[in-house]
Scaffold this motif. Structure first.
Motif, PDB file in Angstrom:
ATOM      1  N   ILE A 120      69.334  61.324 123.516  1.00 46.24           N
ATOM      2  CA  ILE A 120      68.703  62.194 123.944  1.00 46.24           C
ATOM      3  C   ILE A 120      66.908  61.850 124.085  1.00 46.24           C
ATOM      4  O   ILE A 120      66.044  61.602 124.531  1.00 46.24           O
ATOM      5  CB  ILE A 120      69.227  63.525 123.089  1.00 46.24           C
ATOM      6  CG1 ILE A 120      70.226  63.785 124.111  1.00 46.24           C
ATOM      7  CG2 ILE A 120      67.736  64.203 123.222  1.00 46.24           C
ATOM      8  CD1 ILE A 120      71.263  64.687 123.596  1.00 46.24           C
ATOM      9  N   TRP A 121      66.687  61.152 122.545  1.00 47.05           N
ATOM     10  CA  TRP A 121      65.751  61.204 121.811  1.00 47.05           C
ATOM     11  C   TRP A 121      64.615  60.224 122.557  1.00 47.05           C
ATOM     12  O   TRP A 121      63.999  59.863 123.101  1.00 47.05           O
ATOM     13  CB  TRP A 121      65.865  60.023 120.164  1.00 47.05           C
ATOM     14  CG  TRP A 121      65.009  60.106 119.791  1.00 47.05           C
ATOM     15  CD1 TRP A 121      63.957  58.412 119.551  1.00 47.05           C
ATOM     16  CD2 TRP A 121      63.388  60.924 118.681  1.00 47.05           C
ATOM     17  NE1 TRP A 121      62.817  58.756 119.235  1.00 47.05           N
ATOM     18  CE2 TRP A 121      62.382  60.175 119.316  1.00 47.05           C
ATOM     19  CE3 TRP A 121      63.138  62.643 118.227  1.00 47.05           C
ATOM     20  CZ2 TRP A 121      61.035  60.488 118.151  1.00 47.05           C
ATOM     21  CZ3 TRP A 121      61.829  62.715 118.169  1.00 47.05           C
ATOM     22  CH2 TRP A 121      60.961  61.502 117.641  1.00 47.05           C
ATOM     23  N   CYS A 122      65.719  58.787 122.929  1.00 46.94           N
ATOM     24  CA  CYS A 122      65.168  57.667 123.494  1.00 46.94           C
ATOM     25  C   CYS A 122      64.946  58.108 125.009  1.00 46.94           C
ATOM     26  O   CYS A 122      64.331  57.724 125.219  1.00 46.94           O
ATOM     27  CB  CYS A 122      66.271  56.318 123.801  1.00 46.94           C
ATOM     28  SG  CYS A 122      66.278  55.290 121.784  1.00 46.94           S
ATOM     29  N   HIS A 123      65.214  59.238 125.789  1.00 45.30           N
ATOM     30  CA  HIS A 123      64.806  59.776 126.654  1.00 45.30           C
ATOM     31  C   HIS A 123      63.623  60.321 126.984  1.00 45.30           C
ATOM     32  O   HIS A 123      62.702  60.144 128.020  1.00 45.30           O
ATOM     33  CB  HIS A 123      65.962  60.317 127.429  1.00 45.30           C
ATOM     34  CG  HIS A 123      65.574  60.487 128.984  1.00 45.30           C
ATOM     35  ND1 HIS A 123      65.527  60.611 130.252  1.00 45.30           N
ATOM     36  CD2 HIS A 123      64.979  62.159 128.799  1.00 45.30           C
ATOM     37  CE1 HIS A 123      65.438  60.545 131.043  1.00 45.30           C
ATOM     38  NE2 HIS A 123      64.679  62.030 131.063  1.00 45.30           N
ATOM     39  N   TYR A 124      63.429  60.329 125.341  1.00 42.87           N
ATOM     40  CA  TYR A 124      62.415  61.230 125.358  1.00 42.87           C
ATOM     41  C   TYR A 124      61.334  60.839 124.777  1.00 42.87           C
ATOM     42  O   TYR A 124      59.523  60.904 125.228  1.00 42.87           O
ATOM     43  CB  TYR A 124      62.602  63.084 125.322  1.00 42.87           C
ATOM     44  CG  TYR A 124      62.725  63.212 125.799  1.00 42.87           C
ATOM     45  CD1 TYR A 124      62.316  64.559 126.940  1.00 42.87           C
ATOM     46  CD2 TYR A 124      64.522  64.129 125.893  1.00 42.87           C
ATOM     47  CE1 TYR A 124      63.297  65.409 127.756  1.00 42.87           C
ATOM     48  CE2 TYR A 124      65.375  64.726 126.331  1.00 42.87           C
ATOM     49  CZ  TYR A 124      64.098  65.057 127.191  1.00 42.87           C
ATOM     50  OH  TYR A 124      65.691  66.484 128.515  1.00 42.87           O
TER      51      TYR A 124
ATOM     52  N   SER B 232      57.729  54.903 120.298  1.00 42.10           N
ATOM     53  CA  SER B 232      57.091  55.356 119.283  1.00 42.10           C
ATOM     54  C   SER B 232      57.281  55.635 117.917  1.00 42.10           C
ATOM     55  O   SER B 232      57.024  55.146 116.478  1.00 42.10           O
ATOM     56  CB  SER B 232      56.033  56.645 119.160  1.00 42.10           C
ATOM     57  OG  SER B 232      55.754  57.242 119.724  1.00 42.10           O
ATOM     58  N   GLY B 233      58.807  56.367 117.573  1.00 44.09           N
ATOM     59  CA  GLY B 233      59.444  56.515 116.894  1.00 44.09           C
ATOM     60  C   GLY B 233      59.120  58.189 116.406  1.00 44.09           C
ATOM     61  O   GLY B 233      59.462  58.265 115.597  1.00 44.09           O
ATOM     62  N   TYR B 234      58.367  58.671 117.766  1.00 39.13           N
ATOM     63  CA  TYR B 234      57.829  60.436 117.256  1.00 39.13           C
ATOM     64  C   TYR B 234      57.225  61.165 118.861  1.00 39.13           C
ATOM     65  O   TYR B 234      56.776  60.295 119.935  1.00 39.13           O
ATOM     66  CB  TYR B 234      57.011  60.855 116.498  1.00 39.13           C
ATOM     67  CG  TYR B 234      55.536  59.398 116.664  1.00 39.13           C
ATOM     68  CD1 TYR B 234      54.210  59.744 118.007  1.00 39.13           C
ATOM     69  CD2 TYR B 234      54.973  58.667 115.395  1.00 39.13           C
ATOM     70  CE1 TYR B 234      53.508  59.026 117.532  1.00 39.13           C
ATOM     71  CE2 TYR B 234      54.657  58.388 115.899  1.00 39.13           C
ATOM     72  CZ  TYR B 234      53.216  58.205 117.105  1.00 39.13           C
ATOM     73  OH  TYR B 234      51.624  57.441 117.372  1.00 39.13           O
ATOM     74  N   LEU B 235      56.923  62.082 119.228  1.00 42.07           N
ATOM     75  CA  LEU B 235      56.704  62.713 120.110  1.00 42.07           C
ATOM     76  C   LEU B 235      55.991  63.499 120.358  1.00 42.07           C
ATOM     77  O   LEU B 235      55.599  64.164 119.637  1.00 42.07           O
ATOM     78  CB  LEU B 235      58.037  64.216 120.845  1.00 42.07           C
ATOM     79  CG  LEU B 235      59.914  64.020 121.096  1.00 42.07           C
ATOM     80  CD1 LEU B 235      60.273  64.973 121.323  1.00 42.07           C
ATOM     81  CD2 LEU B 235      60.392  62.143 121.338  1.00 42.07           C
TER      82      LEU B 235
END
Length: 308
Positions: A134-138, A143-146
């Motif tokens: 999920i994290w890598c999709h967004y 960068s390690g943050y949204l």
């Protein structure tokens, strides 16, 4: 076969409209999130979060009818069933999860939908791997943050999953989102802050507590030294020494017991397998902006641009 497309093989598709919900809905080009949920609930009779046994059999027979037509003999059905399960049963457990089913059902783009069904139906926590997917999709740029743009995409899917209608062009909702989840007020959503939104397994959230000890620059420099064959992986055997070396570089002065505890949690989390660089970096290193005030000002300007 492309993602999110029902398999079309053999004879032309023939629909039996008196039959299943799958046949009824298949005339649509894409299922909405609500229709996909309706489809899942129709087959997952016991609410287990899986299609198994008679549920799986019913779904596969309906899918065979939709795809091949009504006049399919048992041998042809078994061949089709084996082909489908080989394509979508990723963990080869003989069951189907919502995220596996979403590969062949033409559903509108909503990455969170299948994961939401899985966790709600099971009443259980997301695995570390599911959360990282999920994290890598967004986190599009890794960068390690949204940032605000990435967070807007996440919010759009999250709200749709929960059947909440909100105009995300109204920047007030993004403001509220960041005020709620950007707990250190640095203008971005970090991975540990996003983990607080989901029911993620405890060993993952515990591992995230260590990420503030090491910067991404320190991690990248050391990882290159350990990744001698350029595979993009480190082994479980290498990990304790790597954590110890990171501690020395960052001057965090971890003792042997702490090194053993941290590396042990990570090895368990990654199932004692080789660990990919990207996932390990996300869990144990921090890439937050160094110049907080300036960066937050830039993010505010980007957020304002979303008005247009």
């Amino acid at each position: 076969m492309g993602k999110n497309q029902l398999l079309k093989v053999g004879r032309p598709m023939a629909l039996n409209r008196k039959s299943s919900i799958l046949c009824q809905l298949y005339e649509k080009k894409h299922f909405t999130s609500k229709e996909f949920r309706r489809l899942w609930d129709f087959y997952d009779k016991d609410g287990s979060g899986f299609l198994e046994y008679s549920e799986l059999e019913r779904f596969l027979r309906d899918l065979t009818e939709v795809t091949l037509g009504e006049d399919v003999d048992e041998a042809e059905y078994e061949k089709f069933k084996t082909k489908i399960m080989g394509m979508i049963d990723d963990n080869e457990n003989g069951k189907l999860e919502a995220k596996e089913l979403s590969k062949i059902i033409p559903t509108e783009e909503n990455f969170l939908l299948a994961y939401s069904i899985q966790s709600q139906n099971l009443g259980a926590q997301l695995s570390s791997q599911d959360f990282l997917e999920i994290w890598c999709h967004y986190d599009k740029d890794c960068s390690g943050y949204l940032d605000f743009t990435e967070a807007k995409d996440f919010m759009k899917d999250m709200l749709k999953v929960n059947s909440v209608k909100v105009d995300l062009n109204n920047v007030t909702y993004l403001d509220t989102f960041f005020k709620t989840f950007d707990t250190d007020d640095n203008g971005v959503i970090e991975i540990d802050e996003m983990a607080a939104i989901f029911p993620v397994e405890e060993r993952f959230t515990n591992a995230l507590k260590e990420r503030k000890r090491f910067t991404k620059e320190e991690f990248d420099r050391l990882f290159d030294q350990y990744d001698t064959n350029k595979s993009g992986m480190v082994t479980a055997k290498q990990l304790p020494k790597m954590i110890s070396d990171l501690s020395k570089i960052s001057k965090t002065n971890l003792n042997d017991k702490q090194v053993a505890e941290i590396s042990g949690r990570l090895i368990q989390m990654f199932a004692n397998k080789d660990i990919p660089r990207t996932e390990l970096s996300l869990v144990i290193s921090s890439n937050t902006p160094q110049h907080g005030v300036q960066f937050k000002r830039e993010m505010n300007e980007k957020r304002q641009s979303l008005r247009s």
